[in-house]
Design a protein around this motif. Structure first.
Motif, PDB file in Angstrom:
ATOM      1  N   THR A 225       0.824  -1.213   0.000  1.00 52.14           N
ATOM      2  CA  THR A 225       0.000   0.000   0.000  1.00 52.14           C
ATOM      3  C   THR A 225       0.858   1.263   0.000  1.00 52.14           C
ATOM      4  OG1 THR A 225      -1.854  -1.108   1.071  1.00 52.14           O
ATOM      5  CG2 THR A 225      -1.753   1.273   1.306  1.00 52.14           C
ATOM      6  N   LYS A 226       1.932   1.269   0.777  1.00 50.11           N
ATOM      7  CA  LYS A 226       2.832   2.421   0.773  1.00 50.11           C
ATOM      8  C   LYS A 226       3.339   2.718  -0.635  1.00 50.11           C
ATOM      9  CE  LYS A 226       4.793   2.743   5.434  1.00 50.11           C
ATOM     10  NZ  LYS A 226       6.031   2.689   6.236  1.00 50.11           N
ATOM     11  N   GLU A 227       3.740   1.675  -1.338  1.00 46.75           N
ATOM     12  CA  GLU A 227       4.223   1.842  -2.705  1.00 46.75           C
ATOM     13  C   GLU A 227       3.100   2.337  -3.607  1.00 46.75           C
ATOM     14  OE1 GLU A 227       6.541   1.882  -6.098  1.00 46.75           O
ATOM     15  OE2 GLU A 227       7.148   1.708  -3.980  1.00 46.75           O
ATOM     16  N   SER A 228       1.930   1.779  -3.451  1.00 44.27           N
ATOM     17  CA  SER A 228       0.790   2.152  -4.288  1.00 44.27           C
ATOM     18  C   SER A 228       0.403   3.615  -4.096  1.00 44.27           C
ATOM     19  CB  SER A 228      -0.397   1.243  -3.970  1.00 44.27           C
ATOM     20  OG  SER A 228      -1.528   1.598  -4.734  1.00 44.27           O
ATOM     21  N   LEU A 229       0.441   4.079  -2.847  1.00 42.47           N
ATOM     22  CA  LEU A 229      -0.009   5.440  -2.553  1.00 42.47           C
ATOM     23  C   LEU A 229       1.113   6.471  -2.612  1.00 42.47           C
ATOM     24  CD1 LEU A 229      -2.540   4.923   0.404  1.00 42.47           C
ATOM     25  CD2 LEU A 229      -2.895   4.705  -2.065  1.00 42.47           C
ATOM     26  N   SER A 230       2.307   6.046  -2.988  1.00 42.06           N
ATOM     27  CA  SER A 230       3.465   6.950  -2.958  1.00 42.06           C
ATOM     28  C   SER A 230       3.313   8.140  -3.890  1.00 42.06           C
ATOM     29  CB  SER A 230       4.744   6.181  -3.309  1.00 42.06           C
ATOM     30  OG  SER A 230       4.674   5.651  -4.629  1.00 42.06           O
ATOM     31  N   LYS A 231       2.475   8.002  -4.922  1.00 40.61           N
ATOM     32  CA  LYS A 231       2.261   9.114  -5.852  1.00 40.61           C
ATOM     33  C   LYS A 231       1.048   9.950  -5.470  1.00 40.61           C
ATOM     34  CE  LYS A 231       4.430   6.637  -9.694  1.00 40.61           C
ATOM     35  NZ  LYS A 231       4.257   6.070 -11.065  1.00 40.61           N
ATOM     36  N   GLY A 232       0.403   9.592  -4.350  1.00 45.72           N
ATOM     37  CA  GLY A 232      -0.666  10.433  -3.818  1.00 45.72           C
ATOM     38  C   GLY A 232      -2.042  10.187  -4.396  1.00 45.72           C
ATOM     39  N   HIS A 233      -2.242   9.044  -5.080  1.00 45.88           N
ATOM     40  CA  HIS A 233      -3.562   8.766  -5.656  1.00 45.88           C
ATOM     41  C   HIS A 233      -3.966   7.317  -5.396  1.00 45.88           C
ATOM     42  CE1 HIS A 233      -2.374  12.376  -7.957  1.00 45.88           C
ATOM     43  NE2 HIS A 233      -3.669  12.638  -7.915  1.00 45.88           N
ATOM     44  N   CYS A 234      -5.267   7.087  -5.344  1.00 48.33           N
ATOM     45  CA  CYS A 234      -5.806   5.753  -5.115  1.00 48.33           C
ATOM     46  C   CYS A 234      -7.237   5.728  -5.654  1.00 48.33           C
ATOM     47  CB  CYS A 234      -5.797   5.439  -3.615  1.00 48.33           C
ATOM     48  SG  CYS A 234      -6.460   3.824  -3.170  1.00 48.33           S
ATOM     49  N   GLN A 235      -7.641   4.594  -6.193  1.00 45.77           N
ATOM     50  CA  GLN A 235      -9.015   4.483  -6.690  1.00 45.77           C
ATOM     51  C   GLN A 235      -9.780   3.330  -6.045  1.00 45.77           C
ATOM     52  OE1 GLN A 235      -9.338   4.635 -10.970  1.00 45.77           O
ATOM     53  NE2 GLN A 235     -11.575   4.794 -10.937  1.00 45.77           N
ATOM     54  N   ALA A 236      -9.071   2.420  -5.392  1.00 45.29           N
ATOM     55  CA  ALA A 236      -9.752   1.280  -4.780  1.00 45.29           C
ATOM     56  C   ALA A 236      -8.940   0.740  -3.620  1.00 45.29           C
ATOM     57  CB  ALA A 236      -9.982   0.176  -5.813  1.00 45.29           C
ATOM     58  N   VAL A 237      -9.647   0.095  -2.705  1.00 45.60           N
ATOM     59  CA  VAL A 237      -9.018  -0.577  -1.568  1.00 45.60           C
ATOM     60  C   VAL A 237      -9.596  -1.979  -1.481  1.00 45.60           C
ATOM     61  CG1 VAL A 237      -8.586  -0.539   0.909  1.00 45.60           C
ATOM     62  CG2 VAL A 237      -8.856   1.623  -0.327  1.00 45.60           C
ATOM     63  N   VAL A 238      -8.733  -2.978  -1.301  1.00 49.28           N
ATOM     64  CA  VAL A 238      -9.196  -4.348  -1.076  1.00 49.28           C
ATOM     65  C   VAL A 238      -8.745  -4.765   0.315  1.00 49.28           C
ATOM     66  CG1 VAL A 238      -7.141  -5.304  -2.251  1.00 49.28           C
ATOM     67  CG2 VAL A 238      -9.177  -6.726  -1.891  1.00 49.28           C
ATOM     68  N   VAL A 239      -9.671  -5.325   1.086  1.00 50.47           N
ATOM     69  CA  VAL A 239      -9.414  -5.690   2.479  1.00 50.47           C
ATOM     70  C   VAL A 239      -9.869  -7.120   2.718  1.00 50.47           C
ATOM     71  CG1 VAL A 239      -9.737  -5.007   4.889  1.00 50.47           C
ATOM     72  CG2 VAL A 239     -10.039  -3.303   3.073  1.00 50.47           C
ATOM     73  N   ASN A 240      -9.066  -7.860   3.478  1.00 55.94           N
ATOM     74  CA  ASN A 240      -9.550  -9.154   3.972  1.00 55.94           C
ATOM     75  C   ASN A 240      -9.471  -9.172   5.493  1.00 55.94           C
ATOM     76  OD1 ASN A 240      -6.410  -9.900   3.565  1.00 55.94           O
ATOM     77  ND2 ASN A 240      -7.296 -11.253   5.124  1.00 55.94           N
ATOM     78  N   SER A 241     -10.394  -9.859   6.131  1.00 55.46           N
ATOM     79  CA  SER A 241     -10.332 -10.091   7.571  1.00 55.46           C
ATOM     80  C   SER A 241     -10.140 -11.579   7.821  1.00 55.46           C
ATOM     81  CB  SER A 241     -11.610  -9.596   8.251  1.00 55.46           C
ATOM     82  OG  SER A 241     -12.750 -10.283   7.757  1.00 55.46           O
ATOM     83  N   GLY A 242      -9.698 -11.903   9.034  1.00 56.95           N
ATOM     84  CA  GLY A 242      -9.479 -13.295   9.390  1.00 56.95           C
ATOM     85  C   GLY A 242      -8.046 -13.757   9.261  1.00 56.95           C
ATOM     86  N   ASN A 243      -7.209 -12.998   8.540  1.00 55.08           N
ATOM     87  CA  ASN A 243      -5.810 -13.350   8.334  1.00 55.08           C
ATOM     88  C   ASN A 243      -5.023 -12.065   8.133  1.00 55.08           C
ATOM     89  OD1 ASN A 243      -3.284 -13.998   6.927  1.00 55.08           O
ATOM     90  ND2 ASN A 243      -4.078 -16.068   6.717  1.00 55.08           N
ATOM     91  N   ALA A 244      -4.006 -11.832   8.983  1.00 54.05           N
ATOM     92  CA  ALA A 244      -3.263 -10.573   8.958  1.00 54.05           C
ATOM     93  C   ALA A 244      -2.227 -10.503   7.843  1.00 54.05           C
ATOM     94  CB  ALA A 244      -2.558 -10.352  10.299  1.00 54.05           C
ATOM     95  N   ASN A 245      -1.877 -11.639   7.236  1.00 53.18           N
ATOM     96  CA  ASN A 245      -0.789 -11.690   6.259  1.00 53.18           C
ATOM     97  C   ASN A 245       0.439 -10.959   6.810  1.00 53.18           C
ATOM     98  OD1 ASN A 245       0.682 -12.262   3.986  1.00 53.18           O
ATOM     99  ND2 ASN A 245      -0.340 -10.766   2.660  1.00 53.18           N
ATOM    100  N   ALA A 246       0.767 -11.271   8.062  1.00 54.20           N
ATOM    101  CA  ALA A 246       1.934 -10.691   8.738  1.00 54.20           C
ATOM    102  C   ALA A 246       2.876 -11.821   9.138  1.00 54.20           C
ATOM    103  CB  ALA A 246       1.497  -9.913   9.971  1.00 54.20           C
ATOM    104  N   CYS A 247       4.184 -11.558   9.085  1.00 57.61           N
ATOM    105  CA  CYS A 247       5.200 -12.572   9.378  1.00 57.61           C
ATOM    106  C   CYS A 247       5.027 -13.764   8.442  1.00 57.61           C
ATOM    107  CB  CYS A 247       5.124 -13.005  10.849  1.00 57.61           C
ATOM    108  SG  CYS A 247       5.391 -11.652  12.023  1.00 57.61           S
ATOM    109  N   THR A 248       4.809 -13.469   7.171  1.00 60.76           N
ATOM    110  CA  THR A 248       4.595 -14.502   6.154  1.00 60.76           C
ATOM    111  C   THR A 248       5.651 -14.437   5.052  1.00 60.76           C
ATOM    112  OG1 THR A 248       2.945 -12.988   5.229  1.00 60.76           O
ATOM    113  CG2 THR A 248       2.122 -14.836   6.522  1.00 60.76           C
ATOM    114  N   GLY A 249       6.695 -13.629   5.243  1.00 62.00           N
ATOM    115  CA  GLY A 249       7.839 -13.603   4.344  1.00 62.00           C
ATOM    116  C   GLY A 249       7.517 -13.167   2.926  1.00 62.00           C
ATOM    117  N   GLU A 250       8.322 -13.679   1.993  1.00 56.57           N
ATOM    118  CA  GLU A 250       8.163 -13.299   0.590  1.00 56.57           C
ATOM    119  C   GLU A 250       6.818 -13.744   0.034  1.00 56.57           C
ATOM    120  OE1 GLU A 250      11.452 -14.739  -1.673  1.00 56.57           O
ATOM    121  OE2 GLU A 250      12.944 -13.547  -0.580  1.00 56.57           O
TER     122      GLU A 250
END
Length: 406
Positions: free
Chosen positions: A66-91
């Motif tokens: 998300t940081k990379e996506s928003l680095s130019k200051g624009h966004c048109q959509a957001v996708v979110v999932n719950s139930g899984n943080a996708n954290a500490c999952t490596g490459e």
């Protein structure tokens, strides 16, 4: 609320013109199709974007994307999932976040680098991407201007949906600000275990939008605490699509204070709802500190009191143990002269000039059984003031978090 702002009943992220949301049940956690767990937020046109992220040094994969996506200051959509943080999952986690971004972009017909990605849930487990893919495609088929289901789909242990919206006049043009958030545990100042999405149909200059988000975050999301833990996934995103047609806003616009007030109202409503919905909580706690040497010190003191486990358990037990409040003030890092501190529990003053007062225990107990519980402190050494928000600490909190994965 100021008379210049009009709250929209049941309003949320799709209340501003040009925003739509879609949701789906993908069975992300254990394959169970019991709840919505995929959410899409879509703007009809690319929006100016601002974001703030967790201060935790361990950051989930979607944050980098998300940081990379928003680095130019624009966004048109957001996708979110719950139930899984996708954290500490490596490459693999990064690849999965990028795949979520790609799937959302294709299903909505927008550029991939205009899609933000967010996840929340269990840490250390890779995403079931076959289910996620089906969920994103299904959510794209349900886009609607009614956004309450978006607020539902991003929930984890939350008990209630968290959303708000207001409208106001900016230069004679009606402008709307809406928002949705999730969070009930692993919440601590410096964001929370929270995802927050705020939308507006106002046109706003990007640098001003980013500054506005940082300002309101400091006074809302960064002043709530449930358990003292800062999550790996915290994110707040603010999108301004300009569909209202107003002259672009910036700090130099005469109606800038009105716009800031609207942003802060929505963010504070979401923040307080998160604090009130703390895992197992029974009451919201508001701690207001006045008389500090400056606002930053008042904030330190208020945050420390509202976050103290001993204060929180005293609130749960309706025990007017004001010494715990004094203890927390003394370790807060704020300048404190114990001989000048006054403390109130609701309308009952329990300490003056650092010493206990004879007070009506029954009356103080009744104040601690109210919702919200209001604790006021005057340090009597300056003009700084701030309020922080939290909740009581209950047996249920231990039960919920003792079996979070199961």
């Amino acid at each position: 609320m100021s008379s210049t702002l009009q709250q929209i009943p049941d309003g949320g992220v799709t209340s501003p013109n040009g925003f739509h949301a879609g949701t789906a049940k993908a069975g992300i956690k254990d394959g169970l199709l019991e709840k919505k767990d995929i959410a899409l937020l879509y703007s009809e046109v690319p929006a100016t974007a601002a974001a703030v992220y967790t201060t935790n040094l361990v950051k989930a994969a979607p944050l980098a994307v998300t940081k990379e996506s928003l680095s130019k200051g624009h966004c048109q959509a957001v996708v979110v999932n719950s139930g899984n943080a996708n954290a500490c999952t490596g490459e693999q986690g990064v690849a999965d976040a990028i795949e979520m971004q790609k799937l959302a972009a294709e299903s909505l017909g927008v550029a991939k680098d205009l899609v933000a990605v967010a996840s929340t849930g269990v840490i250390g487990v890779t995403l079931p991407m076959d289910r996620v893919q089906k969920g994103i495609l299904a959510a794209a088929e349900t886009l609607t201007a009614t956004g309450s289901e978006f607020a539902e789909a991003i929930m984890t242990t939350d008990l209630v949906k968290k959303q708000a919206a207001v409208k106001m006049s900016i230069g004679g043009t009606t402008v709307t600000v809406g928002g949705a958030a999730k969070g009930s545990g692993m919440i601590h100042p410096n964001m929370a275990t929270m995802l927050a999405f705020i939308t507006t149909d106002a046109a706003v200059e990007q640098s001003s939008l980013q500054q506005a988000l940082r300002q309101i975050t400091g006074r809302t999301f960064n002043r709530i605490t449930v358990d003292g833990d800062t999550s790996t996934n915290d994110m707040a995103v603010l999108l301004a699509n300009g569909v209202a047609g107003n002259d672009p806003l910036s700090e130099n616009h005469p109606d800038w204070p009105v716009f800031l007030q609207a942003l802060e109202f929505v963010a504070l409503h979401l923040a307080k709802t998160m604090a009130r919905d703390g895992e197992g909580a029974t009451r919201l706690v508001e701690v207001s500190v006045a008389g500090a040497v400056h606002e930053a010190d008042a904030e330190k003191a208020a945050k420390t009191v509202v976050g103290s486990s001993l204060v929180k358990t005293a609130v749960f037990g309706a025990d007017a143990n004001w010494g715990r409040i004094m203890m927390a003030l003394g370790r807060s890092g704020a300048e404190v002269d114990a001989a000048k501190v006054d403390i109130w529990i609701g309308g009952v003053q329990v300490a003056e000039q650092g010493l206990g007062l004879p007070f009506d225990e029954a009356a103080a107990k009744r104040q601690l059984e109210e919702d919200p519980v209001v604790i006021r402190v005057n340090l009597n050494i300056g003009e700084g003031a701030a309020t922080a928000y939290g909740c009581d600490l209950t047996y249920e909190y231990v039960k919920i978090n003792g079996s979070y994965r199961t």
